[in-house]
Every structure is written in structure tokens, then in C-alpha cells.
Scaffold this motif. Structure first.
Motif, PDB file in Angstrom:
ATOM      1  N   ILE A   2      30.078  83.251  71.578  1.00 54.42           N
ATOM      2  CA  ILE A   2      29.895  82.589  71.249  1.00 54.42           C
ATOM      3  C   ILE A   2      30.640  81.110  72.291  1.00 54.42           C
ATOM      4  O   ILE A   2      31.390  80.825  72.898  1.00 54.42           O
ATOM      5  N   LEU A  46      21.067  81.679  66.997  1.00 50.21           N
ATOM      6  CA  LEU A  46      21.889  82.727  67.156  1.00 50.21           C
ATOM      7  C   LEU A  46      20.572  83.874  68.012  1.00 50.21           C
ATOM      8  O   LEU A  46      19.575  83.754  67.154  1.00 50.21           O
ATOM      9  N   SER A  53      23.972  80.419  58.969  1.00 52.20           N
ATOM     10  CA  SER A  53      24.932  81.395  59.368  1.00 52.20           C
ATOM     11  C   SER A  53      25.389  81.747  57.991  1.00 52.20           C
ATOM     12  O   SER A  53      25.646  82.740  58.017  1.00 52.20           O
ATOM     13  N   ALA A  61      24.966  89.631  64.429  1.00 47.80           N
ATOM     14  CA  ALA A  61      25.028  88.754  65.740  1.00 47.80           C
ATOM     15  C   ALA A  61      25.939  89.986  66.928  1.00 47.80           C
ATOM     16  O   ALA A  61      26.439  88.740  67.683  1.00 47.80           O
ATOM     17  N   ILE A  66      25.972  83.350  70.460  1.00 45.78           N
ATOM     18  CA  ILE A  66      25.601  82.456  69.375  1.00 45.78           C
ATOM     19  C   ILE A  66      26.331  80.813  69.645  1.00 45.78           C
ATOM     20  O   ILE A  66      27.056  80.867  70.595  1.00 45.78           O
TER      21      ILE A  66
END
Length: 151
Positions: A2, A46, A53, A61, A66
Motif C-alpha cells: 500500500i 488497486l 473501495s 486486495a 494499492i
């Protein structure tokens, strides 16, 4: 990953990506507007594509990159898209702005020189309740020009 950082979480199967981002990771820039995938406030990238989301199960995920609004800044500095939204007044209250900016990034990644119509089409899934879209479109056009200069 992320925002370019490795991350490992245990997530309940009924949790959404939005809940994981906001509640588990404490990245609160991504907003919940409608909770039904209609407003675009919760937009993140993503696996290279924009998603709402609030609709995506967090488990989907797994293994994907992300990108949230927090991942766009360059250290303490805003990136060119964020700067353009500030300079051209592309926001009012700011609630929808993170989703708008993430959608703008996705647009400019695939089309670095979009027309006004292409911008409007790309932003069709993002709603702003405070303003007309003229300043938002101007901000996106300015961001595209700024990014062209960098390349």
C-alpha cells in the motif's frame, strides 16, 4: 503493498477495502461518501485500476498494489496533481477531493494530454456536491500540463 510500503494484515472476510484502509491502516484520506459505489469519494487505485473501495472486499486486495491519496505526496511536498487542485481551486469542502485526485492520476497515467471531454468522462464517477466541475476540470488540465513539463 500500500502506497509503496509492504503490508501484512489479517482481515475479516466481510470487511471492505475502505474499512481496511481507514480503520486498520489508519489512512483516513480515502473517504466514505455513499457506501454504495456511486459517489467516488472512496476511489483508490488497486492493481493499476481505479476502484470504489467501499464495494471491494478487502481480501481481493491480497497481493495487489494499492495507491491511496496518502501515497501521492512526495515526502512533505504535494505532487503536481495535488498542487494543481490547490492552485486552480479544484476543491471546496475537500471531502470528494481525494477520490477526484486519485481518479485524475489514473486518467493522466493512461492519457497524459486529455481533452476537456475526456476529463469530464473520466471524472463521471466522482461527484462533488459543493461546486460545479469547471474548476475541477481546470485543475486536471493544469496538472496534465505540469506533468508534461516534468517529462
Amino acid at each position: 503493498m500500500i502506497n509503496g510500503q509492504s503490508c501484512e494484515l489479517q482481515v475479516k472476510p466481510w470487511r471492505t477495502l475502505l474499512e481496511m484502509i481507514r480503520e486498520d491502516l489508519k489512512l483516513t484520506g480515502t473517504k466514505e461518501g455513499c457506501g454504495h459505489g456511486e459517489c467516488g469519494s472512496c476511489t483508490v487505485i488497486l492493481g493499476g485500476k481505479t476502484v470504489n473501495s467501499c464495494l471491494v472486499p478487502a481480501l481481493e486486495a491480497d497481493g495487489q498494489d494499492i495507491l491511496t491519496i496518502e501515497g501521492l505526496s512526495e515526502g512533505e511536498s504535494l505532487n503536481a496533481i495535488q498542487e494543481a487542485f490547490v492552485e486552480y481551486s479544484g476543491m471546496q469542502c475537500g471531502f470528494c477531493t481525494p477520490g477526484m485526485i486519485i481518479s485524475t492520476k489514473a486518467l493522466l497515467d493512461r492519457n497524459p494530454d486529455p481533452s476537456e471531454m475526456e476529463i469530464r468522462e473520466a471524472m463521471a464517477g466522482n461527484f462533488c456536491r459543493c461546486t460545479g466541475y469547471t474548476k475541477i476540470v481546470e485543475s486536471i488540465s493544469a496538472a496534465a500540463r505540469a506533468l508534461q513539463k516534468v517529462k
